[in-house]
Design an enzyme around this catalytic site. Structure first.
Site, mmCIF file in Angstrom:
data_model
loop_
_atom_site.group_PDB
_atom_site.id
_atom_site.type_symbol
_atom_site.label_atom_id
_atom_site.label_comp_id
_atom_site.label_asym_id
_atom_site.label_seq_id
_atom_site.Cartn_x
_atom_site.Cartn_y
_atom_site.Cartn_z
ATOM 1 N N ARG A 249 -1.750 16.850 12.795
ATOM 2 C CA ARG A 249 -0.799 16.073 11.983
ATOM 3 C C ARG A 249 -0.290 16.782 10.728
ATOM 4 O O ARG A 249 -0.756 17.827 10.352
ATOM 5 C CB ARG A 249 -1.446 14.753 11.573
ATOM 6 N N ASN B 269 0.173 5.671 0.255
ATOM 7 C CA ASN B 269 -0.675 6.862 0.135
ATOM 8 C C ASN B 269 0.174 8.124 0.050
ATOM 9 O O ASN B 269 0.984 8.186 -0.889
ATOM 10 C CB ASN B 269 -1.850 6.892 1.124
ATOM 11 N N ASP B 270 0.014 9.090 0.911
ATOM 12 C CA ASP B 270 0.587 10.427 0.672
ATOM 13 C C ASP B 270 2.079 10.476 0.300
ATOM 14 O O ASP B 270 2.885 9.766 0.895
ATOM 15 C CB ASP B 270 0.492 11.275 1.949
ATOM 16 N N TRP C 241 0.822 -1.212 0.000
ATOM 17 C CA TRP C 241 0.000 0.000 0.000
ATOM 18 C C TRP C 241 0.856 1.262 0.000
ATOM 19 O O TRP C 241 1.873 1.317 0.687
ATOM 20 C CB TRP C 241 -0.875 -0.007 1.262
HETATM 21 C C1 FRU Z 1 -3.902 11.996 4.273
HETATM 22 C C2 FRU Z 1 -3.627 11.303 5.599
HETATM 23 C C3 FRU Z 1 -2.789 12.183 6.511
HETATM 24 C C4 FRU Z 1 -2.094 11.191 7.389
HETATM 25 C C5 FRU Z 1 -1.865 10.036 6.455
HETATM 26 C C6 FRU Z 1 -1.970 8.676 7.098
HETATM 27 O O1 FRU Z 1 -4.169 11.124 3.240
HETATM 28 O O2 FRU Z 1 -4.837 10.928 6.218
HETATM 29 O O3 FRU Z 1 -3.523 13.161 7.194
HETATM 30 O O4 FRU Z 1 -0.907 11.688 7.905
HETATM 31 O O5 FRU Z 1 -2.821 10.137 5.421
HETATM 32 O O6 FRU Z 1 -1.567 7.661 6.252
#
Ligand code: FRU
Length: 494
Positions: free
Chosen positions: A167, A43-44, A41
């Site tokens: 965060r 993400n960011d 996986w």
């Molecule tokens: C955004 C988010 C952030 C967090 C991260 C967790 O997509 O929700 O706010 O730090 O992904 O994976």
């Protein structure tokens, strides 16, 4: 002791990555030129930086599964933003402050200082009284192996703020001082909190830099701040704003008070799959942004991780874009010029008249390609221009340019038998003689840039190779294109 555990966890996760890498060899939905994790996986985008001659991408990564879980920071380097070398995982959950099983090391940013590469990230934990997010530091001499600061966390949520929503620190330098902006939530409203430091380790709270009074949602995820020309930009992914998931504000920053005053607001991307972009400055002086080409919205109750989950991966980054400031203080987001190096099978046509009969706009294999269409509005009578993309005649993604009502729509209802929905945005047409549309198709995504890269829709489309027809047609009149230029795009990723 704790240093040892971090190293052990990195070793362990590295083994997992090496054993699973082979599984994705047969994955048919893997992107060809968009950045992805080796497996698992993603993400960011995190810690984007040009450091010692290379682009460094870090990323929210769960190598153990193809769904979100305990977040690690993956790491890769490149010289051209297209071809990547994967490095060892940079951060793994290991400490009391960042070892939440449903959290770990959340998003953050990178900065160079004293010859070291610093990462500032959100640690997530639960000491028995709910989810707690704090800001933490790690550093590295070689830009590869990171050590967590022994006095972490360096920032905790101020009085009155929810520790569960604090965060995504973004750090920058201004006038010899370090600043950091963090997303926070108070009384169900989003706040961007500003901090400052001389050494990246000891932080002082400055002010609420920007806030929502309802109009900007209840939480800013991944706030980002930068200067462009003589203006400043705050961008973020707001929660609670429905279709608006990627907002930018342009204005001025008062470093004495720590207040940001914006005069202009816009959308970076209206598509379903563009979220949490982070910016950085490269050696060419470009302000680049990279977004996560997915979104939380299509994962109902976090139980559906999409079609690529079965292929042992999920998530890619959108094309890196260069940010430019327009005279009216709005922003353009232009695909980086490096992409030109992937071009093959050039097809150039000038003066193309289009009516209801579809005209082919693809090049290469019709799967990985780009196409740029320049519509001459003065010589166009059509009410609508329709782009049918990645079609096999039955399944297709459709982009409507509604010239009568000034609207752009991306319809995914028949894209692949899985994706759903339409994204819609205004399409500014007045004062314009030409409307340019630039689109990039990859194995499982389509990014459409309209109106001088100011009206953009990025959507994932899990289409097979047989879906390779791409056409334009005009409804309710004729469309006159001063040019249609298309290229196939070579594979850059493995
Ligand atoms: C955004 C988010 C952030 C967090 C991260 C967790 O997509 O929700 O706010 O730090 O992904 O994976």
């Amino acid at each position: 002791m704790s240093k040892t555990l971090h190293l052990e966890n990195i070793k362990k996760v590295q083994k997992e990555i090496d054993s699973k890498k082979v599984l994705i060899k047969n994955a048919v939905m893997r992107q060809r030129y968009h950045f992805m994790a080796e497996e698992g996986w993603l993400n960011d985008p995190n810690g984007l930086i040009f450091f010692r001659g290379k682009y460094h991408f870090f990323y929210q990564h769960n190598p153990y599964n193809s769904f979100w879980g305990a977040m690690h920071w993956g790491h890769a380097v490149s010289e051209d933003l297209l071809h990547w070398e994967y490095l060892p995982v940079a951060l793994a959950p290991s400490e009391a402050y960042d070892d939440h099983k449903e959290g770990g090391c959340f998003s953050g940013s990178a900065i160079e200082h004293d010859g070291k590469l610093f990462l500032i990230y959100t640690g997530t934990t639960n000491y028995g009284d709910g989810f707690v997010q704090t800001q933490c530091v790690a550093y590295s001499e070689d830009g590869i192996h990171f050590e967590k600061y022994e006095k972490n966390p360096v920032i905790t949520a101020p009085e009155g703020y929810e520790p569960a929503n604090f965060r995504d620190p973004k750090v920058w330098e201004h006038d010899g001082m370090f600043y950091l902006v963090c997303g926070a939530k108070k009384d169900n409203l989003a706040k961007a909190l500003l901090y400052r430091s001389k050494n990246l380790l000891d932080w002082e709270y400055v002010n609420v830099m920007a806030e929502s009074r309802g109009e900007l949602g209840y939480m800013f995820e991944c706030p980002d701040f930068f200067q462009i020309g003589d203006k400043c930009v705050l961008m973020f992914s707001p929660m609670g704003l429905h279709e608006r998931t990627c907002v930018y504000l342009v204005g001025d920053m008062d470093y004495n008070t720590g207040k940001f005053y914006h005069t202009t607001m816009g959308e970076i991307d209206w598509g379903f799959d563009y979220y949490a972009p982070q910016s950085f400055l490269d050696a060419k002086g470009r302000r680049l942004i990279v977004g996560w080409a997915n979104a939380w919205d299509w994962m109902p109750f976090w139980k559906d991780w999409g079609p690529t989950y079965k292929e042992n991966w999920c998530g890619s980054f959108a094309i890196p874009r260069e940010v430019r400031l327009m005279p009216d203080n709005t922003l353009q987001f232009i695909p980086v010029e490096e992409l030109k190096s992937l071009r093959t099978d050039e097809r150039i046509r000038y003066g193309v008249e289009v009516e209801s009969e579809p005209v082919d706009i693809s090049a290469g294999d019709g799967v990985a390609y780009e196409s740029r269409l320049v519509l001459d509005l003065e010589r166009t009578t059509a009410e609508k221009v329709v782009l049918e993309l990645r079609s096999d005649g039955d399944l297709k993604s459709v982009v409507y340019l509604d010239l009568k009502h000034g609207q752009m729509t991306f319809d995914r209802n028949h894209s692949d038998g899985w994706s759903r929905g339409q994204t819609k945005s205004p399409l500014k047409l007045m004062d314009k003689k030409l409307l340019d549309i630039h689109l990039f198709s990859d194995q499982s995504s389509i990014e459409v840039f309209g109106s001088q890269y100011q009206t953009n829709h990025s959507c994932n489309v899990f289409a097979s190779d047989a879906q390779n027809k791409n056409t334009v047609q005009a409804l309710g009149g004729q469309a006159y294109f001063s040019s249609i230029i298309s290229y196939g795009l070579e594979r850059a990723i493995r």
